[in-house]
Design an enzyme around this catalytic site. Structure first.
Site, PDB file in Angstrom:
ATOM      1  N   ASP A 149       0.835  -1.194   0.000  1.00  0.00           N
ATOM      2  CA  ASP A 149       0.000   0.000   0.000  1.00  0.00           C
ATOM      3  C   ASP A 149       0.878   1.256   0.000  1.00  0.00           C
ATOM      4  O   ASP A 149       2.029   1.219   0.473  1.00  0.00           O
ATOM      5  CB  ASP A 149      -0.894   0.033   1.243  1.00  0.00           C
ATOM      6  N   LYS A 150       0.337   2.340  -0.481  1.00  0.00           N
ATOM      7  CA  LYS A 150       1.086   3.598  -0.545  1.00  0.00           C
ATOM      8  C   LYS A 150       1.753   3.924   0.784  1.00  0.00           C
ATOM      9  O   LYS A 150       2.927   4.288   0.835  1.00  0.00           O
ATOM     10  CB  LYS A 150       0.152   4.742  -0.949  1.00  0.00           C
TER      11      LYS A 150
END
Length: 344
Positions: A149-150
Site C-alpha cells: 500500500d502507498k
C-alpha cells in the site's frame, strides 16, 4: 486490435522442428524456447505476423507443428513504457540482470494510476534500470509481482525481464506453500490480541468502496480466502487487568489480499495505529497515552505497518535470497516512545 509488426525493428531467431515436434505452434514454441517468452507473448507475435514457417508467415497459434519445419521468429525490440522514468531516489538492497530488491518508503505509490500518474515506484525504476529492462510482455518496463500500500513501507522485489517476472509471480501466487517464499511484516496495533500467537482465517471482499475491503462470509460472491499468522513481539503500557495499550506484532501472510493485515487485525479488535481506513474509531485511544507517545501517535497519519522480511528463490540461479529492512524512522520513534511507558 493487434499492432502491426515492423520487420525493421526485429531480432531474428531460427529454429528447426525436431523429429518429436508435435502439437499447437504456440505450445511447442513456449516449450522449445524454455521460458524465454510466455505463451501469451508468443501468441501475440504469431498474430502480428512475426513468425514464418518454411518461408510463409503464419497467423494462427493453433496451427500444428510438423517435424523438419523451418521457423523464423522476428522478435521486435521492447517498446518504451508509457510511464516515463523519473529521477526518484531508491534504497536498493540488491540488483542484478534479472531483478532488483529495494525498500519502498511510506508515501510512495507503486504503480501509476488514477490520481498518481507520476512520482511512482514504477517511474523511479524505469529511470534507475534503464536499458537493463529487457521487456515484459513486449514492453520495456519493470515487472511488479507484488505490491505494498502507498503508506506501507518495506522490502519489495521487482523483475527486470519476462522470465524473471513469470518465475517470481508463480512464487507469490503459491504463497510459499511449496517453495522458499517468505514474507513477514511488523505492525503496531492497539491493545493486545487475547492469544499471543494465532491465525486469522477470514475471507475478504469489497466493502462497498472500490478501494476498501472487509471480512465476508465465505459463501459471498466476492469472498476471497485470506489467512494471516500473527505473533505478539512486544507489549506497551501494561494495565492492572493484564491488558496493554498497544503491541508490536509480527504478521506472516499465507495469502496476499488487498489490505489483508490491516483488515484482519481490525477484525479481531486490534487495528493498526494510524490506520485511517480501519482504525479511525480508535483515534481517541491516543489520549490514554502519556507524553511524548500521546503527541507522536496523534501526529502519525499512516498505518504502522512495515514489510521487514522477504525471501524468495532467484529465477536464474535457484538460490534462496533473504532480505530484511529495519523499521523506518517514523515507526521506530513511535515504538521508542511506547517502550518508555513500561520503564524501558
Amino acid at each position: 486490435m493487434t499492432a502491426p509488426f515492423k520487420q525493421a525493428d526485429a531480432v531474428r531467431k531460427e529454429l528447426i522442428a525436431g523429429d518429436d515436434a508435435e502439437g499447437r505452434l504456440d505450445a511447442w514454441l513456449a516449450l522449445t524456447l524454455e521460458g524465454d517468452l510466455s505463451r501469451s507473448r508468443i501468441k501475440a507475435l504469431i498474430e502480428q505476423g512475426a513468425i514464418s514457417i518454411n518461408g510463409q508467415v503464419v497467423h494462427e497459434a493453433k496451427r500444428k507443428i510438423r517435424p523438419g519445419e523451418h521457423l523464423l521468429i522476428a522478435m521486435p525490440e521492447p517498446e518504451d513504457p508509457e510511464p516515463k522514468g523519473e529521477d526518484i531516489p531508491l534504497d536498493v538492497l540488491y540488483e542484478d540482470d534479472d531483478l532488483i530488491v529495494l525498500v519502498k518508503p511510506a508515501g510512495l505509490v507503486v504503480h501509476p494510476g488514477a490520481g498518481n500518474w507520476t512520482g511512482t515506484l514504477v517511474n523511479a525504476l524505469i529511470h534507475h534500470c534503464g536499458d537493463s529492462l529487457s521487456g515484459i510482455g513486449g514492453v520495456r518496463r519493470p515487472g511488479i509481482v507484488h505490491r505494498l500500500d502507498k503508506e506501507t513501507s518495506g522490502v519489495m522485489v521487482v523483475a527486470k525481464n519476462d522470465l524473471s517476472h513469470r518465475h517470481l509471480a508463480a512464487q507469490f501466487a503459491d504463497h510459499g506453500r511449496s517453495g522458499p517464499l517468505e514474507r513477514a511484516y511488523q505492525a503496531v496495533v492497539w491493545g493486545r490480541p487475547q492469544s499471543l500467537r494465532g491465525t486469522i482465517d477470514a475471507a475478504l471482499g469489497r466493502a462497498g468502496d472500490r478501494t476498501k475491503r472487509t471480512v465476508k462470509h465465505e459463501d459471498s460472491d466476492d469472498a476471497r480466502e485470506a489467512i494471516t499468522h500473527y505473533e505478539v513481539v512486544e507489549r506497551y503500557g501494561q494495565q492492572p487487568d493484564a491488558s496493554c495499550l498497544a503491541s508490536l506484532v509480527e504478521c506472516r501472510l499465507e495469502t496476499g489480499r488487498t489490505h489483508q493485515i490491516r483488515v484482519h487485525m481490525a477484525h479481531i479488535g486490534h487495528p493498526l495505529l494510524g490506520d485511517p481506513d480501519y482504525g479511525a474509531a480508535f483515534k481517541t485511544k491516543a489520549n490514554r497515552l502519556p507524553e511524548p507517545a500521546k503527541t507522536l501517535v496523534k501526529d502519525f497519519h499512516r498505518q504502522a505497518l512495515h514489510a521487514y522480511l522477504l525471501a524468495f528463490e532467484h529465477p536464474s540461479t535457484g538460490e534462496t535470497l533473504h532480505f530484511e529492512a529495519p523499521l523506518p524512522e517514523d515507526m521506530q520513534v513511535i515504538i521508542d516512545a511506547l517502550q518508555t511507558m513500561d520503564g524501558n
